[in-house]
Design a protein around this motif. Structure first.
Motif, mmCIF file in Angstrom:
data_model
loop_
_atom_site.group_PDB
_atom_site.id
_atom_site.type_symbol
_atom_site.label_atom_id
_atom_site.label_comp_id
_atom_site.label_asym_id
_atom_site.label_seq_id
_atom_site.Cartn_x
_atom_site.Cartn_y
_atom_site.Cartn_z
ATOM 1 N N ILE A 93 0.847 -1.202 0.000
ATOM 2 C CA ILE A 93 0.000 0.000 0.000
ATOM 3 C C ILE A 93 0.879 1.248 0.000
ATOM 4 O O ILE A 93 2.053 1.188 0.351
ATOM 5 N N SER A 94 0.284 2.360 -0.366
ATOM 6 C CA SER A 94 1.033 3.620 -0.341
ATOM 7 C C SER A 94 1.347 4.014 1.091
ATOM 8 O O SER A 94 0.488 3.895 1.974
ATOM 9 N N HIS A 95 2.554 4.495 1.296
ATOM 10 C CA HIS A 95 2.882 4.979 2.639
ATOM 11 C C HIS A 95 2.200 6.314 2.930
ATOM 12 O O HIS A 95 2.328 6.846 4.016
ATOM 13 N N ARG A 96 1.501 6.857 1.930
ATOM 14 C CA ARG A 96 0.722 8.082 2.165
ATOM 15 C C ARG A 96 -0.738 7.766 2.484
ATOM 16 O O ARG A 96 -1.532 8.672 2.708
ATOM 17 N N SER A 97 -1.113 6.504 2.443
ATOM 18 C CA SER A 97 -2.518 6.165 2.725
ATOM 19 C C SER A 97 -2.832 6.446 4.189
ATOM 20 O O SER A 97 -1.957 6.323 5.050
ATOM 21 N N PRO A 98 -4.074 6.847 4.485
ATOM 22 C CA PRO A 98 -4.413 7.188 5.868
ATOM 23 C C PRO A 98 -4.179 6.015 6.825
ATOM 24 O O PRO A 98 -3.774 6.228 7.967
ATOM 25 N N GLN A 99 -4.391 4.792 6.347
ATOM 26 C CA GLN A 99 -4.192 3.626 7.215
ATOM 27 C C GLN A 99 -2.728 3.517 7.639
ATOM 28 O O GLN A 99 -2.430 3.176 8.776
ATOM 29 N N TRP A 100 -1.813 3.783 6.682
ATOM 30 C CA TRP A 100 -0.397 3.729 7.060
ATOM 31 C C TRP A 100 -0.001 4.903 7.943
ATOM 32 O O TRP A 100 0.712 4.754 8.931
ATOM 33 N N VAL A 101 -0.487 6.085 7.578
ATOM 34 C CA VAL A 101 -0.148 7.275 8.367
ATOM 35 C C VAL A 101 -0.583 7.073 9.824
ATOM 36 O O VAL A 101 0.153 7.434 10.755
ATOM 37 N N ALA A 102 -1.708 6.424 10.025
ATOM 38 C CA ALA A 102 -2.170 6.155 11.397
ATOM 39 C C ALA A 102 -1.194 5.233 12.133
ATOM 40 O O ALA A 102 -0.905 5.425 13.318
ATOM 41 N N CYS A 103 -0.664 4.254 11.414
ATOM 42 C CA CYS A 103 0.321 3.332 11.999
ATOM 43 C C CYS A 103 1.582 4.057 12.421
ATOM 44 O O CYS A 103 2.143 3.824 13.497
ATOM 45 N N MET A 104 2.030 4.921 11.544
ATOM 46 C CA MET A 104 3.242 5.701 11.785
ATOM 47 C C MET A 104 3.044 6.576 13.028
ATOM 48 O O MET A 104 3.906 6.628 13.903
ATOM 49 N N GLU A 105 1.887 7.222 13.101
ATOM 50 C CA GLU A 105 1.601 8.086 14.255
ATOM 51 C C GLU A 105 1.581 7.272 15.535
ATOM 52 O O GLU A 105 2.052 7.706 16.594
ATOM 53 N N ASN A 106 1.037 6.074 15.424
ATOM 54 C CA ASN A 106 0.985 5.175 16.572
ATOM 55 C C ASN A 106 2.400 4.790 17.023
ATOM 56 O O ASN A 106 2.691 4.749 18.230
ATOM 57 N N ALA A 107 3.262 4.526 16.053
ATOM 58 C CA ALA A 107 4.648 4.161 16.389
ATOM 59 C C ALA A 107 5.344 5.312 17.111
ATOM 60 O O ALA A 107 6.039 5.106 18.116
ATOM 61 N N PHE A 108 5.119 6.538 16.637
ATOM 62 C CA PHE A 108 5.724 7.700 17.310
ATOM 63 C C PHE A 108 5.178 7.864 18.721
ATOM 64 O O PHE A 108 5.931 8.071 19.675
ATOM 65 N N SER A 109 3.847 7.752 18.855
ATOM 66 C CA SER A 109 3.293 8.050 20.174
ATOM 67 C C SER A 109 3.625 6.945 21.174
ATOM 68 O O SER A 109 3.869 7.217 22.349
ATOM 69 N N LEU A 110 3.701 5.698 20.711
ATOM 70 C CA LEU A 110 4.099 4.614 21.626
ATOM 71 C C LEU A 110 5.541 4.798 22.099
ATOM 72 O O LEU A 110 5.854 4.589 23.271
ATOM 73 N N THR A 111 6.425 5.198 21.178
ATOM 74 C CA THR A 111 7.824 5.428 21.564
ATOM 75 C C THR A 111 7.893 6.503 22.642
ATOM 76 O O THR A 111 8.543 6.330 23.684
#
Ligand code: PLP
Length: 355
Positions: free
Chosen positions: A38-56
């Motif tokens: 999938i595109s790394h610009r898709s909202p589903q991926w962006v949500a994952c990325m945000e989750n990774a940042f906030s968990l860290t």
């Protein structure tokens, strides 16, 4: 038979993380597509990325003024990238040499500025953590918090009054860290955080932009900070698996709970190493690593016999690093105490047979 994975890295991942990863390889977030396609610009991926940042940030209690990045190139790339971004040609960086990985980081820093040896345990085969440090005149002190190869670990942060730069590749998320003492922290994911392919970097933003040299765009931390680690295509699968692993750490009580769990495992194994007459530990007791226990047999000729017994019990990955010999048992966050119990029972059985 159940396997007990003591590999030093790439290393054990939680079962639950592997199962969730497996699902996402076929159908990610109900999209009917793999997380890899999938595109790394898709909202589903962006949500994952945000989750990774906030968990860290949440797990490590990262204060304001610090930025988190997910980069490629492994911890080894951070050996030079850290110096390139933080050290001017006329600056002096202090390095603590505690073994293989620190020695490699020193070699790279020397390309960018001056390096001062502020402490080293080379004189005794890296079997201890140097405590008397001479950090006079240095801009920062670089240290390796856990020495994966030799099995030593800083129990306290280095006692210096300049900012720290820490290679925490093999003990990130295993215990609490005072981030505020650091200008930079980095770690390759494949020991305690996820699979190989992503590198976590935490930087104090005010430490950047101070060097005079030109830095290629992609090697400048500020590029990645401004683009949320998506300046170029991020390593989506390793980030996704790391995010799931961080979620698992959180669900299991966070870093504090991991530390208790890791202490219990390490204590169990070191107690047996000390009690059992056939075995000996390789490093100073007060500097023993919770993550990687390095030990051997007094009688080397029995080494293969012990490995055979361990293999029969489902134990994998305890052969020592080629530069150290003996055995190395890596007990990262995802390992249950049950696996250490199995190793200890094999050590007991071995001493009954050969003692
Ligand atoms: C494994 C390891 C490295 C190297 O990591 P790569 O991601 O393979 O470059 C560096 N430092 C420490 C402490 C390690 O354990």
């Amino acid at each position: 038979m159940k396997k007990h994975n003591f590999y030093a890295g790439p290393a054990i991942l939680p079962e639950e993380v592997k199962r969730k990863t497996s699902d996402s390889l076929i159908d990610f977030a109900g999209m009917g597509l793999s997380v890899m396609e999938i595109s790394h610009r898709s909202p589903q991926w962006v949500a994952c990325m945000e989750n990774a940042f906030s968990l860290t940030s949440e797990l490590l209690c990262i204060p304001d003024g610090y930025k988190v990045m997910f980069l490629t190139g492994g911890a080894s790339s951070q050996f030079y990238m850290s110096a390139m971004n933080l050290l001017d040609e006329s600056d002096v960086a202090g390095y603590i040499n505690t073994g293989t990985w620190s020695a490699k980081s020193i070699k790279e820093a020397e390309l960018f500025g001056k390096v001062k040896n502020v402490g080293s345990s080379k004189d005794d085969k890296y079997s201890y953590i140097p405590k008397k440090l001479d950090s006079e005149g240095v801009k920062y002190v670089h240290y390796t918090s856990n020495n994966t190869v030799f099995g030593t670990q800083f129990q306290e942060l280095p006692d210096v009054d300049v900012p720290l730069v820490g290679d925490m590749s093999s003990d990130i998320f295993s215990r609490e860290v005072d981030i505020t003492r650091h200008d930079l922290i980095y770690c390759g994911a494949q020991k305690n955080m996820g699979p190989a392919g992503v590198t976590l970097v935490i930087v104090k933003e005010s430490a950047l932009g101070k060097v005079k040299r030109n830095i290629p765009t992609i090697l400048d931390y500020r590029t990645h900070i401004s683009k949320g680690s998506m300046f170029n295509t991020p390593p989506v699968l390793p980030i996704y698996i790391s995010m799931l692993t961080m979620q698992w750490v959180k669900d299991n009580g966070g870093v504090k709970a991991m530390k208790l769990r890791n202490e219990a495992k390490a204590q169990l194994l070191y107690n047996e190493i000390d009690r059992n007459d056939l075995f000996n530990g390789f490093v100073a007791k007060e500097d023993r690593s919770m993550m990687n226990a390095c030990f051997g047999l007094h009688d080397d000729s029995n080494q293969d016999a012990f490995l055979d017994m361990a293999t029969e019990a489902g134990i994998v990955g305890i052969q020592g690093h080629r530069s150290v010999g003996g055995f190395r048992a890596s007990m990262y966050n995802a390992m249950d105490i049950e696996s250490v119990e199995v190793l200890v029972s094999v050590m007991k059985a071995f001493s009954e047979k050969y003692g």
